[in-house]
Design a protein around this motif. Structure first.
Motif, PDB file in Angstrom:
ATOM      1  N   ALA A 117      -2.942  -4.827   4.546  1.00  0.00           N
ATOM      2  CA  ALA A 117      -1.976  -4.899   3.446  1.00  0.00           C
ATOM      3  C   ALA A 117      -2.188  -6.158   2.612  1.00  0.00           C
ATOM      4  O   ALA A 117      -2.121  -6.125   1.380  1.00  0.00           O
ATOM      5  CB  ALA A 117      -0.553  -4.872   3.990  1.00  0.00           C
ATOM      6  N   ALA A 118      -2.470  -7.268   3.286  1.00  0.00           N
ATOM      7  CA  ALA A 118      -2.666  -8.533   2.573  1.00  0.00           C
ATOM      8  C   ALA A 118      -3.951  -8.526   1.764  1.00  0.00           C
ATOM      9  O   ALA A 118      -3.972  -8.924   0.586  1.00  0.00           O
ATOM     10  CB  ALA A 118      -2.675  -9.696   3.572  1.00  0.00           C
ATOM     11  N   VAL A 119      -5.046  -8.085   2.366  1.00  0.00           N
ATOM     12  CA  VAL A 119      -6.331  -8.152   1.672  1.00  0.00           C
ATOM     13  C   VAL A 119      -6.376  -7.168   0.501  1.00  0.00           C
ATOM     14  O   VAL A 119      -6.959  -7.478  -0.559  1.00  0.00           O
ATOM     15  CB  VAL A 119      -7.510  -7.931   2.653  1.00  0.00           C
ATOM     16  CG1 VAL A 119      -7.741  -6.472   2.964  1.00  0.00           C
ATOM     17  CG2 VAL A 119      -8.782  -8.578   2.116  1.00  0.00           C
ATOM     18  N   THR A 120      -5.742  -5.995   0.659  1.00  0.00           N
ATOM     19  CA  THR A 120      -5.729  -5.060  -0.478  1.00  0.00           C
ATOM     20  C   THR A 120      -4.851  -5.606  -1.605  1.00  0.00           C
ATOM     21  O   THR A 120      -5.160  -5.421  -2.783  1.00  0.00           O
ATOM     22  CB  THR A 120      -5.232  -3.665  -0.052  1.00  0.00           C
ATOM     23  OG1 THR A 120      -3.975  -3.782   0.622  1.00  0.00           O
ATOM     24  CG2 THR A 120      -6.235  -2.981   0.852  1.00  0.00           C
ATOM     25  N   GLY A 121      -3.774  -6.295  -1.254  1.00  0.00           N
ATOM     26  CA  GLY A 121      -2.935  -6.904  -2.289  1.00  0.00           C
ATOM     27  C   GLY A 121      -3.696  -7.953  -3.083  1.00  0.00           C
ATOM     28  O   GLY A 121      -3.635  -7.994  -4.314  1.00  0.00           O
ATOM     29  N   VAL A 122      -4.443  -8.794  -2.365  1.00  0.00           N
ATOM     30  CA  VAL A 122      -5.230  -9.840  -3.028  1.00  0.00           C
ATOM     31  C   VAL A 122      -6.328  -9.232  -3.900  1.00  0.00           C
ATOM     32  O   VAL A 122      -6.539  -9.650  -5.047  1.00  0.00           O
ATOM     33  CB  VAL A 122      -5.836 -10.790  -1.974  1.00  0.00           C
ATOM     34  CG1 VAL A 122      -6.894 -11.695  -2.592  1.00  0.00           C
ATOM     35  CG2 VAL A 122      -4.739 -11.633  -1.329  1.00  0.00           C
ATOM     36  N   LEU A 123      -7.025  -8.229  -3.370  1.00  0.00           N
ATOM     37  CA  LEU A 123      -8.123  -7.620  -4.130  1.00  0.00           C
ATOM     38  C   LEU A 123      -7.606  -6.849  -5.341  1.00  0.00           C
ATOM     39  O   LEU A 123      -8.235  -6.871  -6.414  1.00  0.00           O
ATOM     40  CB  LEU A 123      -8.937  -6.698  -3.222  1.00  0.00           C
ATOM     41  CG  LEU A 123      -9.745  -7.397  -2.128  1.00  0.00           C
ATOM     42  CD1 LEU A 123     -10.507  -6.368  -1.295  1.00  0.00           C
ATOM     43  CD2 LEU A 123     -10.716  -8.421  -2.716  1.00  0.00           C
ATOM     44  N   MET A 124      -6.482  -6.156  -5.199  1.00  0.00           N
ATOM     45  CA  MET A 124      -5.935  -5.425  -6.339  1.00  0.00           C
ATOM     46  C   MET A 124      -5.436  -6.375  -7.425  1.00  0.00           C
ATOM     47  O   MET A 124      -5.546  -6.083  -8.622  1.00  0.00           O
ATOM     48  CB  MET A 124      -4.808  -4.500  -5.885  1.00  0.00           C
ATOM     49  CG  MET A 124      -5.289  -3.257  -5.155  1.00  0.00           C
ATOM     50  SD  MET A 124      -6.465  -2.262  -6.124  1.00  0.00           S
ATOM     51  CE  MET A 124      -5.424  -1.738  -7.497  1.00  0.00           C
ATOM     52  N   THR A 125      -4.906  -7.522  -7.005  1.00  0.00           N
ATOM     53  CA  THR A 125      -4.504  -8.526  -7.988  1.00  0.00           C
ATOM     54  C   THR A 125      -5.700  -8.937  -8.837  1.00  0.00           C
ATOM     55  O   THR A 125      -5.627  -8.985 -10.067  1.00  0.00           O
ATOM     56  CB  THR A 125      -3.921  -9.763  -7.276  1.00  0.00           C
ATOM     57  OG1 THR A 125      -2.709  -9.396  -6.636  1.00  0.00           O
ATOM     58  CG2 THR A 125      -3.628 -10.877  -8.264  1.00  0.00           C
ATOM     59  N   SER A 126      -6.802  -9.234  -8.171  1.00  0.00           N
ATOM     60  CA  SER A 126      -8.016  -9.635  -8.891  1.00  0.00           C
ATOM     61  C   SER A 126      -8.564  -8.489  -9.736  1.00  0.00           C
ATOM     62  O   SER A 126      -8.956  -8.682 -10.890  1.00  0.00           O
ATOM     63  CB  SER A 126      -9.087 -10.086  -7.884  1.00  0.00           C
ATOM     64  OG  SER A 126     -10.295 -10.360  -8.539  1.00  0.00           O
ATOM     65  N   TYR A 127      -8.575  -7.282  -9.175  1.00  0.00           N
ATOM     66  CA  TYR A 127      -9.106  -6.129  -9.892  1.00  0.00           C
ATOM     67  C   TYR A 127      -8.341  -5.873 -11.184  1.00  0.00           C
ATOM     68  O   TYR A 127      -8.946  -5.628 -12.234  1.00  0.00           O
ATOM     69  CB  TYR A 127      -9.049  -4.890  -8.991  1.00  0.00           C
ATOM     70  CG  TYR A 127      -9.402  -3.615  -9.714  1.00  0.00           C
ATOM     71  CD1 TYR A 127     -10.725  -3.320 -10.028  1.00  0.00           C
ATOM     72  CD2 TYR A 127      -8.407  -2.712 -10.106  1.00  0.00           C
ATOM     73  CE1 TYR A 127     -11.053  -2.156 -10.708  1.00  0.00           C
ATOM     74  CE2 TYR A 127      -8.734  -1.551 -10.778  1.00  0.00           C
ATOM     75  CZ  TYR A 127     -10.049  -1.273 -11.079  1.00  0.00           C
ATOM     76  OH  TYR A 127     -10.370  -0.125 -11.754  1.00  0.00           O
ATOM     77  N   LEU A 128      -7.027  -5.914 -11.110  1.00  0.00           N
ATOM     78  CA  LEU A 128      -6.226  -5.654 -12.316  1.00  0.00           C
ATOM     79  C   LEU A 128      -6.462  -6.724 -13.370  1.00  0.00           C
ATOM     80  O   LEU A 128      -6.409  -6.456 -14.569  1.00  0.00           O
ATOM     81  CB  LEU A 128      -4.746  -5.564 -11.960  1.00  0.00           C
ATOM     82  CG  LEU A 128      -4.161  -4.163 -11.722  1.00  0.00           C
ATOM     83  CD1 LEU A 128      -4.272  -3.306 -12.969  1.00  0.00           C
ATOM     84  CD2 LEU A 128      -4.819  -3.468 -10.545  1.00  0.00           C
ATOM     85  N   GLY A 129      -6.730  -7.961 -12.928  1.00  0.00           N
ATOM     86  CA  GLY A 129      -7.007  -9.023 -13.886  1.00  0.00           C
ATOM     87  C   GLY A 129      -8.284  -8.779 -14.662  1.00  0.00           C
ATOM     88  O   GLY A 129      -8.339  -8.937 -15.887  1.00  0.00           O
ATOM     89  N   THR A 130      -9.345  -8.351 -13.969  1.00  0.00           N
ATOM     90  CA  THR A 130     -10.629  -8.123 -14.639  1.00  0.00           C
ATOM     91  C   THR A 130     -10.695  -6.755 -15.308  1.00  0.00           C
ATOM     92  O   THR A 130     -11.381  -6.590 -16.316  1.00  0.00           O
ATOM     93  CB  THR A 130     -11.788  -8.261 -13.634  1.00  0.00           C
ATOM     94  OG1 THR A 130     -11.554  -7.398 -12.509  1.00  0.00           O
ATOM     95  CG2 THR A 130     -11.888  -9.687 -13.130  1.00  0.00           C
ATOM     96  N   GLN A 131      -9.982  -5.764 -14.777  1.00  0.00           N
ATOM     97  CA  GLN A 131      -9.982  -4.436 -15.392  1.00  0.00           C
ATOM     98  C   GLN A 131      -9.340  -4.478 -16.771  1.00  0.00           C
ATOM     99  O   GLN A 131      -9.753  -3.736 -17.673  1.00  0.00           O
ATOM    100  CB  GLN A 131      -9.265  -3.427 -14.492  1.00  0.00           C
ATOM    101  CG  GLN A 131      -9.330  -1.999 -14.990  1.00  0.00           C
ATOM    102  CD  GLN A 131     -10.753  -1.460 -15.090  1.00  0.00           C
ATOM    103  OE1 GLN A 131     -11.664  -1.983 -14.459  1.00  0.00           O
ATOM    104  NE2 GLN A 131     -10.939  -0.411 -15.880  1.00  0.00           N
ATOM    105  N   ALA A 132      -8.354  -5.345 -16.935  1.00  0.00           N
ATOM    106  CA  ALA A 132      -7.760  -5.504 -18.266  1.00  0.00           C
ATOM    107  C   ALA A 132      -8.824  -5.922 -19.268  1.00  0.00           C
ATOM    108  O   ALA A 132      -8.860  -5.435 -20.403  1.00  0.00           O
ATOM    109  CB  ALA A 132      -6.638  -6.542 -18.207  1.00  0.00           C
ATOM    110  N   GLN A 133      -9.702  -6.821 -18.838  1.00  0.00           N
ATOM    111  CA  GLN A 133     -10.788  -7.268 -19.708  1.00  0.00           C
ATOM    112  C   GLN A 133     -11.758  -6.117 -19.994  1.00  0.00           C
ATOM    113  O   GLN A 133     -12.272  -5.985 -21.102  1.00  0.00           O
ATOM    114  CB  GLN A 133     -11.523  -8.424 -19.046  1.00  0.00           C
ATOM    115  CG  GLN A 133     -12.532  -9.130 -19.933  1.00  0.00           C
ATOM    116  CD  GLN A 133     -13.173 -10.311 -19.224  1.00  0.00           C
ATOM    117  OE1 GLN A 133     -13.301 -10.309 -17.996  1.00  0.00           O
ATOM    118  NE2 GLN A 133     -13.555 -11.317 -19.973  1.00  0.00           N
ATOM    119  N   ALA A 134     -11.976  -5.265 -18.997  1.00  0.00           N
ATOM    120  CA  ALA A 134     -12.918  -4.153 -19.158  1.00  0.00           C
ATOM    121  C   ALA A 134     -12.449  -3.139 -20.198  1.00  0.00           C
ATOM    122  O   ALA A 134     -13.264  -2.452 -20.816  1.00  0.00           O
ATOM    123  CB  ALA A 134     -13.142  -3.450 -17.818  1.00  0.00           C
TER     124      ALA A 134
END
Length: 202
Positions: A118-135
């Motif tokens: 739960a923790a690692v997916t939360g951290v990775l999704m936080t990062s993913y959403l940050g860069t996906q916005a740029q994409a």
């Protein structure tokens, strides 16, 4: 993202470390790799820390060193005028693997795999959403309750305390509660970034 407000202050303190990296001939990518290896070492230490809680203190030192070098690599790249998209990509990839190594180590050490996932997916999704916005044409999103600097600081502080305090509020260790925070805040931040990105695309 509390600690990001102090980035200018940290930048001023980086000078001696940037100079040391230059003198030893380290490249920014080399510093990034060393930072990553420190995170992997921290994860390994956390994985066995319940055998000797003082190992949590060593893990905390390694995590703080990882976070500091994560600042040094960017400052060194600017100093040498070699900042590049490739270096930025390498830095972000290694940061994500570093996050995984640290959180997996924490979860393994207390044998709480569900919390770790739960923790690692939360951290990775936080990062993913940050860069996906740029994409999709927006600026990279850094907003949210906990940025990477905040997470590393929290890991270092909590595990440093765990080296000396074995309290178990509500039956869960301090490290377990740290994973709960990362899981809840990580997914909340991901949803927040998704919401603001969707609003910006309307």
């Amino acid at each position: 993202m509390t600690l990001d407000r102090f980035r200018p202050l940290a930048d001023r303190a980086l000078g001696p470390f940037v100079s040391a990296a230059r003198m030893t001939g380290l490249s920014p990518n080399g510093v990034s790799v060393i930072a990553f290896l420190l995170a992997v070492a921290a994860g390994g230490v956390y994985g066995v820390a319940t055998r000797d809680p003082l190992l949590y203190l060593l893990g905390a030192v390694l995590v703080f060193a990882n976070g500091w070098l994560d600042l040094v690599d960017g400052a060194l790249a600017r100093e040498l005028d070699v900042a590049s998209s490739g270096g930025d990509l390498l830095d972000h990839v290694l940061d994500r693997y570093a996050d995984i190594a640290i959180i997996v180590g924490l979860a393994a050490g207390i044998d709480r795999w569900a919390l770790g996932i739960a923790a690692v997916t939360g951290v990775l999704m936080t990062s993913y959403l940050g860069t996906q916005a740029q994409a999709v044409g927006l600026d990279r999103v850094y907003g949210g309750v906990l940025g990477r600097a905040d997470r590393l600081a929290l890991v270092g502080v909590v595990t440093g305390i765990a080296a000396f305090v074995q309290a178990r509020p509500a039956g869960l260790s301090l490290v377990g509660w740290l994973l709960v925070v990362f899981a809840l805040v990580g997914h909340l931040t991901a949803v927040q970034r998704f919401y603001h990105s969707m609003r910006a695309l309307d």
